[in-house]
Design an enzyme around this catalytic site. Structure first.
Site, PDB file in Angstrom:
ATOM      1  N   TRP A 202     -31.459 -20.725  -3.506  1.00 20.96           N
ATOM      2  CA  TRP A 202     -30.772 -22.219  -2.712  1.00 20.96           C
ATOM      3  C   TRP A 202     -31.816 -24.033  -2.938  1.00 20.96           C
ATOM      4  O   TRP A 202     -32.766 -22.955  -3.753  1.00 20.96           O
ATOM      5  CB  TRP A 202     -30.666 -21.768  -1.225  1.00 20.96           C
ATOM      6  CG  TRP A 202     -29.548 -23.202  -0.751  1.00 20.96           C
ATOM      7  CD1 TRP A 202     -29.299 -24.310   0.205  1.00 20.96           C
ATOM      8  CD2 TRP A 202     -28.151 -22.993  -0.489  1.00 20.96           C
ATOM      9  NE1 TRP A 202     -28.677 -25.211   0.549  1.00 20.96           N
ATOM     10  CE2 TRP A 202     -26.853 -23.596  -0.005  1.00 20.96           C
ATOM     11  CE3 TRP A 202     -27.215 -21.301  -1.350  1.00 20.96           C
ATOM     12  CZ2 TRP A 202     -26.055 -23.611  -0.427  1.00 20.96           C
ATOM     13  CZ3 TRP A 202     -25.180 -21.566  -0.441  1.00 20.96           C
ATOM     14  CH2 TRP A 202     -24.864 -22.679  -0.696  1.00 20.96           C
ATOM     15  N   GLU A 469     -19.950 -28.690   4.648  1.00 20.70           N
ATOM     16  CA  GLU A 469     -19.470 -29.510   3.825  1.00 20.70           C
ATOM     17  C   GLU A 469     -18.452 -28.935   2.388  1.00 20.70           C
ATOM     18  O   GLU A 469     -18.144 -29.871   1.758  1.00 20.70           O
ATOM     19  CB  GLU A 469     -20.937 -29.872   3.083  1.00 20.70           C
ATOM     20  CG  GLU A 469     -22.141 -29.769   3.523  1.00 20.70           C
ATOM     21  CD  GLU A 469     -23.248 -30.341   2.738  1.00 20.70           C
ATOM     22  OE1 GLU A 469     -23.914 -29.794   1.713  1.00 20.70           O
ATOM     23  OE2 GLU A 469     -24.739 -30.320   3.811  1.00 20.70           O
ATOM     24  N   GLU A 566     -26.973 -32.717   9.771  1.00 23.10           N
ATOM     25  CA  GLU A 566     -27.847 -32.338   8.961  1.00 23.10           C
ATOM     26  C   GLU A 566     -28.414 -33.914   8.986  1.00 23.10           C
ATOM     27  O   GLU A 566     -28.256 -34.623   8.421  1.00 23.10           O
ATOM     28  CB  GLU A 566     -27.439 -31.699   7.693  1.00 23.10           C
ATOM     29  CG  GLU A 566     -27.103 -30.023   8.081  1.00 23.10           C
ATOM     30  CD  GLU A 566     -26.330 -29.859   6.537  1.00 23.10           C
ATOM     31  OE1 GLU A 566     -27.304 -30.490   5.676  1.00 23.10           O
ATOM     32  OE2 GLU A 566     -26.309 -28.995   6.671  1.00 23.10           O
TER      33      GLU A 566
END
Ligand SMILES: *[C@@H]1O[C@H](CO)[C@@H](O)[C@H](O)[C@H]1NC(C)=O
Ligand SMILES: *[C@@H]1O[C@H](CO)[C@@H](O)[C@H](O)[C@H]1NC(C)=O
Ligand SMILES: *[C@@H]1O[C@H](CO)[C@@H](O)[C@H](O)[C@H]1NC(C)=O
Ligand SMILES: *[C@@H]1O[C@H](CO)[C@@H](O)[C@H](O)[C@H]1NC(C)=O
Ligand SMILES: *[C@@H]1O[C@H](CO)[C@@H](O)[C@H](O)[C@H]1NC(C)=O
Ligand SMILES: *[C@@H]1O[C@H](CO)[C@@H](O)[C@H](O)[C@H]1NC(C)=O
Ligand SMILES: *[C@@H]1O[C@H](CO)[C@@H](O)[C@H](O)[C@H]1NC(C)=O
Ligand SMILES: *[C@@H]1O[C@H](CO)[C@@H](O)[C@H](O)[C@H]1NC(C)=O
Ligand SMILES: *[C@@H]1O[C@H](CO)[C@@H](O)[C@H](O)[C@H]1NC(C)=O
Length: 891
Positions: A202, A469, A566
């Site tokens: 990631w 998302e 976020e």
């Protein structure tokens, strides 16, 4: 390399471990033998060149590490060097003897609480099934193949090869992204496998696509029937105004005739005891019991941290069934209600988006949770406790369990229940498109049904969210799919998250809201056919927001949204954390190592660019010193940016400006780290607090004065999360950088801080403030302020910089001395400074623990902070390891 370890042949009896009585799966019963298969496991690679004992739960890399065949996987470039491990196909095996006469039992099941991930399972050389989803629990009937002495094999296939193979075999449109960006050093097609999505890399984490058995394996032998799952949820009837507990149990009934009996449910503290007659039908038999709590009995609610206690009640359920079968379950029951409120707001288009717990609106303050390690067997309950205690110690009340990791272990949610941490629970899909083939959907359905059943007793879980998302990426067409195909992709999206996941959630849990994605627009997303035009709208639902280019000291760049789930900025870990995984040649901001660890494109440059807006960058003749100063500065910048951003969200809770506002949640990205690396986290790998975490403790304080400027007027707003109004006195001081004597100090008459609101407390043109404070200038002075009541401090001391610190005039090199003394379980550190010092940072290297405060602006000559150790330490250890740095030390 060929390593053959001597294989111990004497057959080991099954290790007998009493099962834990946790909701979601059955424990031992009188009519059941239940064993956990922990010992005797071996693992070998495809060509047999490596064969070694393995821990279960665990993974291949863990087994290699334990045998000394690999080094610390997080050391330097080992993530690349150990890639071969995940590309091989490994086999786990075990040989064991039942410690009882197996032929005596009508049915024997082999149960896996978690297999990571793709394996075919052989029991005594017979294939009994396959696994392809690490988030499911698997149970296999082994009655016909079980013998006295048994062999068990799990033949794994490399997750990386499997994902590639599934992608190749996929019919229909491509399912992007194919691969992660090159700077992540990751593997491709992770969206084709139901495995921790960040395990293929990631933008803050390494690629370690583990293979192994990551949760317990057990064997269950029984006659007549066994309890195959047990779960419950409390529910409040608004009309009747009563609580009830809905209990759901499933039995595997092997008797050919119905089995009669009764269930006795008791919650002694609530004077509740009810008996139900049962008749279990052969096959899978589901029993639902509804236990009403007498209205005359007061049920105390579970509250989020900072809003009340986390009261629970003990509940026992005893099943007494024909054939002398007694099955007892006990559980903690917590009572609370949750509503996601989406309703019109005066003066603002769109709808609100906030949580009401027990009827009370609550501003969610917290962060985002990622897996605490790439190797889950290292995430012990102690590791979790340390991290989650740090959450509440920083005045947070919520975490989002982000959709690119894992559904956390039971201990995580139990701790969140206990500590009052609300959990926004994503399903594990993140930042990608996903296949909607029948096989994939079936697997997801089983996963969701299991996870909902497992997690629904927990009061901490307040929301289900379909993914991370993925609505946004369709709306914005991140992967630039041909527009003519977009409709098909949207159809697949709706099939997966709405027709499948949402349906399974609604069938299993009526007690908490579901949103299809984060960010999304709540009911507006539904109205727009599940993919809204702008899921990042400030008028609906939640938003995610990142901006590394604009100046983070300028609050006008931040979205005045309903809920920000976020947002964040990167920083580096401290030197003591990096030192353990690097060598001297790595210790420069430009080294191959610092480049390799940074998985976010241009992340290291971005940090410097943001730093350079307000600070001078460190430079000096000693490269290691400069590197350390740079690490410190990135933490200063991150903490200051997220402070300004979070204070903006908190002060926006009660106002509508230009149609925007009523912000009711701030969850910054991200709480924790998966390995030692630069990232958006506030806790380093291992749990050490970055400067941001100390800032969070202050900026999430229940009573907070927030200072900001608008058109050259300086304002102080007071934010209160309390349930009652509070009378406070605001004290504002202005110091010039070169003197510990304030230029001016002024306390207001008592002001009322409204409960659960942000209130205007003070405003004054900056020019006037400066003039009356000894003719200060923006560059020469700094403002600090706090709230008090009855002469006692009731808020953190906050401050406002009137100019960039690189332009500060009169800032002196502060000489700070520290004297340490033991004070109970803690250590007091008495500081004395020679000058006003910004960002005073106390660092005790690798000594585990945290300070009562850190990273602060010191405007007073002396100050005492406490150090709370997490492991035994001494005054002399601390004296040796303590370093005190403040901003002027890096120039
Ligand atoms: C066996 O596989 C390993 C990779 O796991 C490889 O390094 C080794 O060369 C292979 N050995 C043989 C004899 O093929
Ligand atoms: C692992 O299994 C896959 C699929 O069965 C196969 O293509 C691959 O060659 C195997 N790898 C090794 C090292 O045996
Ligand atoms: C195990 O139980 C079966 C069936 O009850 C019986 O026939 C057999 O003799 C038993 N074996 C042992 C070793 O006790
Ligand atoms: C399993 O099968 C292999 C070959 O197919 C054989 O060599 C082995 O003895 C069998 N093991 C058992 C426990 O039956
Ligand atoms: C629940 O039961 C445990 C064990 O019997 C006991 O220690 C505990 O005090 C009980 N808690 C409550 C809240 O009743
Ligand atoms: C802050 O940002 C806005 C744009 O959001 C810009 O117009 C303004 O000039 C900036 N203010 C300062 C002081 O840089
Ligand atoms: C890193 O390297 C670049 C290019 O060589 C240089 O401009 C920059 O100053 C260096 N930065 C540090 C922190 O050493
Ligand atoms: C707060 O101040 C108001 C007057 O401004 C007074 O009426 C009230 O009693 C005070 N409340 C407390 C809790 O002191
Ligand atoms: C500030 O400066 C002005 C002009 O120089 C002077 O008249 C005034 O007395 C000064 N005020 C204070 C508080 O020093």
């Amino acid at each position: 390399m060929r390593v053959k370890l001597l294989r111990l042949l004497p057959l080991l009896p099954l290790l007998l471990v009493p099962s834990l009585l946790t909701p979601g799966h059955a424990g031992p019963t009188a009519g059941t033998q239940h064993y956990i298969l922990r010992s005797g496991w071996w693992v070998h690679n495809a060509n047999g060149s490596l064969e070694l004992p393995a821990e279960v739960p665990g993974c291949v890399l863990g087994a290699l590490l334990q045998r000394g065949l690999v080094q610390d996987p997080y050391y330097r470039f080992n993530d690349l060097d150990y890639r071969w491990i995940s590309l091989d196909n490994w086999t786990y095996s075990n040989e064991f003897k039942f410690p009882f006469n197996i032929s005596k039992w009508q049915k024997v099941n082999l149960i896996f609480e978690g297999v990571d991930t793709v394996a075919e399972i052989f029991f005594n050389n017979v294939s009994i099934g396959k696994t392809d989803n690490m988030f499911r629990r698997y149970s296999f009937d082994i009655t016909s193949v079980a013998r006295d002495v048994n062999s068990l094999e799990l033949r794994f296939q490399s997750a990386v090869l499997y994902a590639a193979q599934e992608s190749r075999a996929h019919r229909g449109l491509p399912v992007p992204p194919a691969c992660p960006p090159p700077q992540q050093n990751g593997e491709c097609h992770v969206n084709f496998i139901r495995k921790e999505q960040c395990s293929f890399s990631w933008d803050w984490g390494p690629s370690f696509p583990t293979q192994g058995i990551w949760r317990d394996v057990s064997i269950e032998a029984f006659d007549i029937c066994c309890l195959s799952h047990f779960t419950f949820f409390p529910i409040y009837d608004n009309t009747a105004q009563v609580w009830s507990v809905e209990i759901e149990s499933a039995f595997d009934v092997v008797s050919s005739k119905p089995v009669g009996g009764q269930a006795v449910v008791a919650i002694p503290t609530l004077q509740t005891r009810q008996t139900f007659r049962l008749e279990l039908q052969p096959g899978e038999s589901v029993v639902e019991l509804s236990v009403r709590i007498n209205k005359s009995i007061i049920v105390e609610a579970w509250w989020p941290h900072g809003h009340g206690d986390q009261i629970w009640y003990n509940m026992t359920v005893l099943f007494e069934l024909d054939g002398d079968i007694y099955i007892e379950k006990s559980a903690k029951v917590y009572f609370r209600t949750v509503e996601l409120v989406e309703e019109p707001i005066d003066g603002s288009p769109g709808l609100s988006f906030y949580f009401r717990i027990n009827g009370f609106p609550i501003f969610l303050k917290g962060s985002n949770w990622i897996p605490a390690d790439a190797f889950q067997e290292r995430v012990t309950p102690d590791v979790l406790r340390l991290l989650l205690q740090s959450v509440v110690d920083a005045n947070m009340n919520a975490l989002r369990v982000w959709g690119g990791g894992i559904y956390e272990q039971d201990a995580f949610y139990e701790l969140c229940d206990e500590l009052g941490v609300m959990v926004w629970q994503d399903f594990m899909f993140a930042s990608a498109l996903y296949p909607a083939s029948q096989g994939f959907l079936d697997s997801v359905q089983a996963e969701v049904a299991y996870q909902v059943r497992r997690l629904k007793p927990h009061p901490s879980v307040i929301l289900w969210s379909g993914n991370n998302e993925n609505e946004g990426l369709l709306a914005m067409n991140w992967f630039q799919v041909p527009l003519s195909d977009l409709e098909t992709y949207i159809k697949d999206y709706v099939t997966l998250y709405v027709a499948n996941i949402r349906e399974v959630v609604l069938a299993g849990d009526k007690t908490r809201p579901f949103v299809p994605s984060s960010p999304s627009n709540g009911v507006e997303t539904i109205a727009e056919g599940w993919v809204s035009r702008d899921p990042y709208s400030n008028h609906y639902g939640d938003v995610h927001f990142y901006d590394y280019d604009n100046d983070c000291w300028n609050w006008t760049v931040f979205p005045k949204a309903r809920f920000v789930s976020e947002y964040g900025y990167q920083s580096w870990s401290s030197f003591s954390t990096l030192e353990k995984v690097s060598v001297k040649e790595d210790w420069s901001y430009n080294s191959t190592f610092t480049y390799h660890r940074q998985h976010h494109l241009d992340g290291n440059k971005e940090m410097l660019r943001q730093a350079a807006l307000h600070f001078r960058l460190p430079e000096g003749p000693d490269p290691v010193r400069t590197f350390r100063d740079m690490l410190y500065l990135t933490q200063v910048v991150q903490a200051q940016c997220i402070k300004i951003e979070t204070e903006f969200y908190r002060r926006s809770r009660s106002e509508i400006v230009a149609g925007e506002g009523h912000t009711m949640g701030a969850l910054y990205w991200q709480l924790n780290d998966i390995w030692p690396a630069p990232s958006w986290s506030s806790l380093e790998y291992g749990g050490k607090w970055k400067m941001l975490h100390y800032f969070a403790r202050r900026f999430f304080d229940p009573l907070l004065p927030v200072g900001f400027e608008d058109k050259d007027v300086f304002y102080i707003h007071g934010v209160s999360d309390l349930h009652e109004d509070q009378n406070v006195t605001l004290t504002l001081m202005v110091h010039s950088w070169h003197s510990l004597q304030p230029q001016c100090a002024h306390s207001t008459e008592p002001l009322v801080m409204k409960a659960g609101a942000a209130t205007h407390l003070y405003s004054e043109p900056v020019a006037r403030l400066l003039r009356r404070c000894g003719n200060c200038t923006r560059q020469a002075c700094v403002a600090s302020f706090h709230l008090s009541a009855g002469g006692e401090l009731v808020s953190p001391v906050n401050y406002h910089f009137l100019s960039s610190l690189k332009d500060a005039e009169g800032l002196l090199k502060a000489h700070i001395t520290a004297t340490i003394s033991q004070r109970g379980d803690a250590f007091a550190i008495d500081l004395e400074t020679s000058a006003v010092a910004p960002f005073v940072w106390l660092d005790v290297g690798s000594v585990p623990g945290r300070f009562s405060d850190n990273g602060f602006l010191m405007t007073e000559k002396t100050r005492t902070v406490l150090f709370h150790p997490w492991a035994p330490t001494s005054k002399s250890d601390l004296e040796q390891s303590l370093h005190v740095t403040s901003l002027t030390d890096i120039y």
